[in-house]
Motif scaffolding. Sequence first.
Motif, mmCIF file in Angstrom:
data_model
loop_
_atom_site.group_PDB
_atom_site.id
_atom_site.type_symbol
_atom_site.label_atom_id
_atom_site.label_comp_id
_atom_site.label_asym_id
_atom_site.label_seq_id
_atom_site.Cartn_x
_atom_site.Cartn_y
_atom_site.Cartn_z
ATOM 1 N N MET A 1 -21.232 13.659 24.909
ATOM 2 C CA MET A 1 -20.376 14.660 25.564
ATOM 3 C C MET A 1 -20.926 16.044 25.271
ATOM 4 O O MET A 1 -21.796 16.215 24.417
ATOM 5 C CB MET A 1 -18.924 14.529 25.103
ATOM 6 C CG MET A 1 -18.675 14.901 23.649
ATOM 7 S SD MET A 1 -16.948 14.752 23.132
ATOM 8 C CE MET A 1 -16.628 13.029 23.353
ATOM 9 N N THR B 1 -16.843 20.497 25.147
ATOM 10 C CA THR B 1 -15.733 19.539 25.235
ATOM 11 C C THR B 1 -15.248 19.182 23.837
ATOM 12 O O THR B 1 -14.037 19.171 23.564
ATOM 13 C CB THR B 1 -16.159 18.262 25.993
ATOM 14 O OG1 THR B 1 -16.527 18.617 27.320
ATOM 15 C CG2 THR B 1 -15.053 17.234 26.024
ATOM 16 N N ARG C 1 -13.347 22.109 22.335
ATOM 17 C CA ARG C 1 -11.980 22.224 22.874
ATOM 18 C C ARG C 1 -11.069 21.132 22.312
ATOM 19 O O ARG C 1 -9.893 21.386 22.066
ATOM 20 C CB ARG C 1 -12.021 22.191 24.397
ATOM 21 C CG ARG C 1 -12.594 23.482 24.987
ATOM 22 C CD ARG C 1 -12.441 23.519 26.479
ATOM 23 N NE ARG C 1 -12.818 22.225 27.046
ATOM 24 C CZ ARG C 1 -13.693 22.051 28.018
ATOM 25 N NH1 ARG C 1 -14.267 23.078 28.572
ATOM 26 N NH2 ARG C 1 -13.983 20.858 28.458
ATOM 27 N N ARG D 1 -7.978 21.021 24.504
ATOM 28 C CA ARG D 1 -8.165 19.912 25.444
ATOM 29 C C ARG D 1 -7.376 18.723 24.925
ATOM 30 O O ARG D 1 -7.422 18.389 23.737
ATOM 31 C CB ARG D 1 -9.637 19.549 25.563
ATOM 32 C CG ARG D 1 -9.836 18.323 26.417
ATOM 33 C CD ARG D 1 -11.022 18.407 27.272
ATOM 34 N NE ARG D 1 -11.033 17.268 28.191
ATOM 35 C CZ ARG D 1 -12.030 17.012 28.959
ATOM 36 N NH1 ARG D 1 -13.081 17.785 28.958
ATOM 37 N NH2 ARG D 1 -11.980 15.977 29.764
ATOM 38 N N LEU E 1 -12.546 10.096 25.707
ATOM 39 C CA LEU E 1 -13.207 11.031 24.798
ATOM 40 C C LEU E 1 -13.188 10.540 23.350
ATOM 41 O O LEU E 1 -14.161 10.712 22.621
ATOM 42 C CB LEU E 1 -12.540 12.409 24.883
ATOM 43 C CG LEU E 1 -12.664 13.136 26.212
ATOM 44 C CD1 LEU E 1 -11.811 14.397 26.212
ATOM 45 C CD2 LEU E 1 -14.122 13.465 26.500
#
Length: 185
Positions: free
Chosen positions: A32, A36, A39, A45, A51
């Motif tokens: 990733m 990302t 966050r 996020r 994830l």
Amino acid sequence: MGDEVKQVGARLRALRNGRGWTLDDLAARAGMSPSTLSRLESGKRQPSLDLLLPLTRQLGIGLDDLVSPTVADPRVRREPIRREGMIIHPLVPEGSPMKTYKIHYLPTRGELPELRVHDGYEWVYVLSGKLRLRLGDQDLVLSRGEAAEFDTRVPHALGAHGSRPAEVLSIFNDAGDRIHMRTGE
């Protein structure tokens, strides 16, 4: 569930830092972008399985390690136990692996309970007053700030020394707790 999810980012960051990895290191391993991951760690996020699964695999942990339940009230609220010239205040919840008590030994006329022998170990620390400890052939007096550790397979007895009470912290392993606290011996 909301509070548990809010902690995921902080736990990820702590696990990553604990391994000495940078954002770039873990992001590359998990496939990733560093932004990302950043966050996720900052809580900007929302975590999702897509994830979290690659991250947990790279960190060598399970999802449960990231999402743990809210900690219960840590205060111990147990009633004191009154027994044979003692007031015993449990300091740990029922079922704890080590049993910890604050014991208030009331003064006696110099008589200690009968010597006992059983499996286990005991640790004592004198908070106030003086504690008389008979341990095998030894007859000891411990003052405030002194501690003792002993194998409870050696005949032993404890009580206040002198005309004042003794207040003691006492720690038993399970075997010592069963004999002293459960049977009333």
